[in-house]
Design a protein around this motif. Structure first.
Motif, PDB file in Angstrom:
ATOM      1  N   LEU A 197      -4.868   3.981  11.761  1.00 40.33           N
ATOM      2  CA  LEU A 197      -3.891   3.064  11.174  1.00 40.33           C
ATOM      3  C   LEU A 197      -4.226   1.611  11.524  1.00 40.33           C
ATOM      4  N   ALA A 198      -4.584   1.392  12.776  1.00 37.13           N
ATOM      5  CA  ALA A 198      -4.947   0.035  13.203  1.00 37.13           C
ATOM      6  C   ALA A 198      -6.143  -0.472  12.419  1.00 37.13           C
ATOM      7  N   GLN A 199      -7.122   0.380  12.232  1.00 38.64           N
ATOM      8  CA  GLN A 199      -8.314  -0.014  11.470  1.00 38.64           C
ATOM      9  C   GLN A 199      -7.934  -0.339  10.026  1.00 38.64           C
ATOM     10  N   TYR A 200      -7.107   0.487   9.422  1.00 37.41           N
ATOM     11  CA  TYR A 200      -6.725   0.260   8.028  1.00 37.41           C
ATOM     12  C   TYR A 200      -6.012  -1.080   7.855  1.00 37.41           C
ATOM     13  N   PHE A 201      -5.076  -1.368   8.752  1.00 38.72           N
ATOM     14  CA  PHE A 201      -4.275  -2.587   8.631  1.00 38.72           C
ATOM     15  C   PHE A 201      -4.886  -3.782   9.350  1.00 38.72           C
ATOM     16  N   GLU A 202      -6.067  -3.565   9.945  1.00 34.67           N
ATOM     17  CA  GLU A 202      -6.810  -4.635  10.616  1.00 34.67           C
ATOM     18  C   GLU A 202      -6.013  -5.302  11.732  1.00 34.67           C
ATOM     19  N   VAL A 203      -5.427  -4.456  12.586  1.00 37.97           N
ATOM     20  CA  VAL A 203      -4.762  -4.929  13.799  1.00 37.97           C
ATOM     21  C   VAL A 203      -5.377  -4.183  14.973  1.00 37.97           C
ATOM     22  N   TYR A 262       0.859  -1.181   0.000  1.00 33.17           N
ATOM     23  CA  TYR A 262       0.000   0.000   0.000  1.00 33.17           C
ATOM     24  C   TYR A 262       0.898   1.234   0.000  1.00 33.17           C
ATOM     25  N   SER A 263       0.431   2.305  -0.623  1.00 31.80           N
ATOM     26  CA  SER A 263       1.214   3.536  -0.674  1.00 31.80           C
ATOM     27  C   SER A 263       0.887   4.412   0.532  1.00 31.80           C
ATOM     28  N   ASN A 264       1.823   5.285   0.866  1.00 36.15           N
ATOM     29  CA  ASN A 264       1.571   6.259   1.931  1.00 36.15           C
ATOM     30  C   ASN A 264       0.332   7.078   1.610  1.00 36.15           C
ATOM     31  N   GLU A 265       0.177   7.452   0.355  1.00 33.84           N
ATOM     32  CA  GLU A 265      -0.936   8.301  -0.052  1.00 33.84           C
ATOM     33  C   GLU A 265      -2.289   7.632   0.208  1.00 33.84           C
ATOM     34  N   GLU A 266      -2.431   6.372  -0.194  1.00 27.78           N
ATOM     35  CA  GLU A 266      -3.739   5.730   0.003  1.00 27.78           C
ATOM     36  C   GLU A 266      -4.011   5.430   1.469  1.00 27.78           C
ATOM     37  N   VAL A 267      -2.990   5.090   2.240  1.00 26.48           N
ATOM     38  CA  VAL A 267      -3.186   4.832   3.663  1.00 26.48           C
ATOM     39  C   VAL A 267      -3.529   6.140   4.382  1.00 26.48           C
ATOM     40  N   ALA A 268      -2.819   7.212   4.057  1.00 28.75           N
ATOM     41  CA  ALA A 268      -3.098   8.513   4.684  1.00 28.75           C
ATOM     42  C   ALA A 268      -4.520   8.969   4.365  1.00 28.75           C
ATOM     43  N   ARG A 269      -4.943   8.791   3.118  1.00 30.07           N
ATOM     44  CA  ARG A 269      -6.300   9.192   2.727  1.00 30.07           C
ATOM     45  C   ARG A 269      -7.341   8.404   3.529  1.00 30.07           C
ATOM     46  N   ALA A 270      -7.151   7.084   3.642  1.00 19.55           N
ATOM     47  CA  ALA A 270      -8.094   6.248   4.393  1.00 19.55           C
ATOM     48  C   ALA A 270      -8.092   6.631   5.873  1.00 19.55           C
ATOM     49  N   CYS A 271      -6.925   6.953   6.424  1.00 17.39           N
ATOM     50  CA  CYS A 271      -6.835   7.347   7.834  1.00 17.39           C
ATOM     51  C   CYS A 271      -7.494   8.703   8.063  1.00 17.39           C
ATOM     52  N   ARG A 272      -7.354   9.596   7.101  1.00 23.10           N
ATOM     53  CA  ARG A 272      -8.018  10.903   7.189  1.00 23.10           C
ATOM     54  C   ARG A 272      -9.522  10.706   7.248  1.00 23.10           C
TER      55      ARG A 272
END
Length: 148
Positions: free
Chosen positions: A71-77, A30-40
């Motif tokens: 971040l935890a939600q995105y990575f499912e931890v 995953y890219s920083n951009e897509e993870v940051a967008r999802a976290c936002r």
């Protein structure tokens, strides 16, 4: 927050481990951009690509609880992955299993395995060992038949 643990490591190392092990179904990171967008979107707070890069590289090490929860939600931890050494160590082991299962092409099973108890993970390990043993035996029989 505990920044260093025997296995969990620094916050940056823990975040980087997530990026290295939790991948798309095709194996791409995953890219920083897509993870940051999802976290936002998940946190409702600002969460830039640069900020995520700073967290990944250790240039920033004091994120808000909401950022870590996103971040935890995105990575499912579980969020405890970032806060406590004991759970972080256990989750790190599970992430290693996740990576191995992902590499074997069974990512969905691996994602479900992250939430299993040690007994549940042991059962999965036993099943994998039994299947591997059967496949080795079948391959040996096939080699024997080819020699005959």
């Amino acid at each position: 927050m505990t920044n260093q643990g025997p296995e969990g490591g620094s916050l940056a190392a823990r975040i980087e481990r997530l990026f290295q092990i939790v991948r798309r179904p095709n194996g791409d990171a995953y890219s920083n951009e897509e993870v940051a967008r999802a976290c936002r979107e998940a946190s409702g707070e600002s969460f830039s690509t640069t900020y995520l890069w700073q967290l990944r590289t250790g240039r920033r090490d004091n994120p808000t609880k909401r950022h870590l929860e996103a971040l935890a939600q995105y990575f499912e931890v579980p969020p405890a992955y970032f806060f406590e050494d004991g759970p972080a160590d256990r989750i790190a082991e599970e992430l290693t299993l996740l990576g191995a299962l992902r590499d074997a092409g069974v990512r969905e099973v691996a994602l479900r395995a992250v939430t299993l108890s040690p007994d549940g993970l042991g059962t999965i390990t036993d099943m994998i060992e039994a299947i591997a043993r059967r496949e080795r035996e079948a391959a040996e029989r096939q080699r024997t038949e080819q020699r005959s």
